[in-house]
Design an enzyme around this catalytic site. Structure first.
Site, short mmCIF file in Angstrom:
data_model
loop_
_atom_site.label_atom_id
_atom_site.label_comp_id
_atom_site.label_asym_id
_atom_site.label_seq_id
_atom_site.Cartn_x
_atom_site.Cartn_y
_atom_site.Cartn_z
N ASP A 38 0.83 -1.21 0.00
CA ASP A 38 0.00 0.00 0.00
C ASP A 38 0.87 1.26 0.00
O ASP A 38 0.76 2.11 0.90
CB ASP A 38 -0.94 0.02 1.20
CG ASP A 38 -1.79 -1.22 1.31
OD1 ASP A 38 -2.35 -1.64 0.30
OD2 ASP A 38 -1.89 -1.77 2.43
N GLY A 122 -12.12 -7.58 7.94
CA GLY A 122 -13.49 -8.05 7.98
C GLY A 122 -14.44 -7.22 8.80
O GLY A 122 -15.62 -7.56 8.89
N ASP A 164 -8.06 3.29 3.94
CA ASP A 164 -7.55 3.61 2.59
C ASP A 164 -7.80 5.08 2.21
O ASP A 164 -8.41 5.38 1.18
CB ASP A 164 -8.18 2.68 1.55
CG ASP A 164 -7.65 1.26 1.62
OD1 ASP A 164 -6.93 0.96 2.58
OD2 ASP A 164 -7.96 0.47 0.72
N GLU A 216 -11.46 -0.77 -3.33
CA GLU A 216 -10.78 -0.06 -2.25
C GLU A 216 -9.65 0.80 -2.85
O GLU A 216 -9.54 0.94 -4.06
CB GLU A 216 -10.21 -1.03 -1.22
CG GLU A 216 -9.34 -2.12 -1.79
CD GLU A 216 -9.09 -3.26 -0.80
OE1 GLU A 216 -9.70 -3.28 0.28
OE2 GLU A 216 -8.26 -4.14 -1.13
#
Length: 332
Positions: A38, A122, A164, A216
């Site tokens: 990321d 989750g 994000d 995302e």
């Protein structure tokens, strides 16, 4: 605007010149310590600093990882941003995350704004935090940071997930934060451009959705009177089994509505594929599109087929086609 004169000069040097086509700009394989997940990147005097997701349950508390480079090609590990998680996170969420996720850095008026995510897989009991630095130094990138605390929160009843993050300053004096993962997809809130924190309490604006499916890692840049929304579709974080791919849509206003090149609304699952698995580059995603005055680059991670699926950094020049859409060449 995530750029500076230095940034432009270094990217031109590292990627072979932004003025030509993506092929002419000479995308290259990065070298050195490129292990990251990321990624986000900014320029400082003398080079670049990249930031990435922390390592789960590491002795450093899962803090944001740092990489540095003088030319944008050869990278070195620079440790972590802090030791451990910011103190406010456990109190806010009711648990201690295993690591910090998906940082995003931008700059305004000489101040670097670093947004980051705290959550657990989750669930959408999540938070986005902010740290700022007005003296980011290539030799000491972990120094000079002030944690500003909570920027945005999501709770179990919400139909969005506050992770994000990616900031865009829209050119009219306003600033925005795009964010989201799964649930009902990508959302947008307005920021105070100076503090970097949320402005007002209006409901987040819906930008893109796959009806609960995998979407995302948003980022937004402005090009020729359009706002372009880049997102990741499909499966992340599974090494060589990852199916991540980068998609894009555009809108006339930063708040949408966004649609892909075929006219399919991104709120209805639309998205034009920009880059997907190629050769050794498995599951490219977790990206940020970075705008510069003379050309743009896409910063992302991939899982290296030649290294057992290890996540690594890649930077690719973006070419804007005659059709008005971004294109990425063959990965090197």
């Amino acid at each position: 605007m995530r750029t500076s004169t230095l940034f432009l000069a270094l990217v031109v040097l590292a990627l072979g010149g932004l003025a030509g086509s993506a092929q002419e700009r000479g995308a290259v394989r990065l070298t050195g310590n490129t292990g990251i997940h990321d990624p986000t990147m900014t320029a400082v005097a003398g080079g670049f600093v990249a930031f990435g997701t922390g390592v789960e349950l590491a002795p450093d508390g899962g803090a944001i990882r740092l990489k540095t480079s003088t030319d944008g090609i050869a990278w070195a590990d620079a440790g972590t941003l802090t030791q451990g998680l910011p103190e406010w996170i456990a109190a806010e969420l009711g648990f201690s995350p295993r690591n910090i996720w998906a940082p995003s850095i931008s700059m305004r008026a000489g101040v670097h704004y670093l947004y980051y995510s705290a959550s657990s897989f989750g669930v959408n009991t999540s938070a986005i935090g902010l740290a700022t630095n007005d003296s980011l130094d290539l030799a000491r990138p972990a120094e000079g940071w002030t944690d500003r605390g909570l920027a945005l929160r999501s709770h179990r009843p919400d139909n969005f997930n506050a992770i994000d993050p990616a900031r865009i300053d829209s050119g009219d004096g306003r600033a925005w934060l795009a964010f989201g993962s799964f649930w009902d997809g990508i959302r947008l809130v307005e920021l105070d451009p100076v503090s970097g924190l949320r402005r007002g309490n209006e409901a987040p604006i819906r930008l893109a959705s796959r009806g609960g499916g995998a979407i995302e890692a948003p980022s937004i840049i402005y090009q020729d009177a359009w706002f372009y929304l880049f997102v990741s579709f499909d499966r992340c974080c599974a090494g060589l089994a990852s199916t991540y791919r980068v998609m894009v849509g555009r809108a006339r206003d930063v708040t949408g509505p966004y649609a892909d090149a075929a006219g399919v609304p991104m709120l209805d699952g639309g998205g034009t594929e920009l880059v997907a698995t190629q050769g050794r580059y498995v599951g490219p995603g977790g990206q940020e599109a970075i705008r510069t005055p003379a050309g743009d680059v896409l910063v992302f991670h991939y899982y290296d087929r030649e290294a057992g699926g290890a996540p690594k950094l890649q930077i690719m020049p973006i070419e804007w086609g005659a059709d008005g859409w971004p294109h990425i060449g063959v990965l090197p």
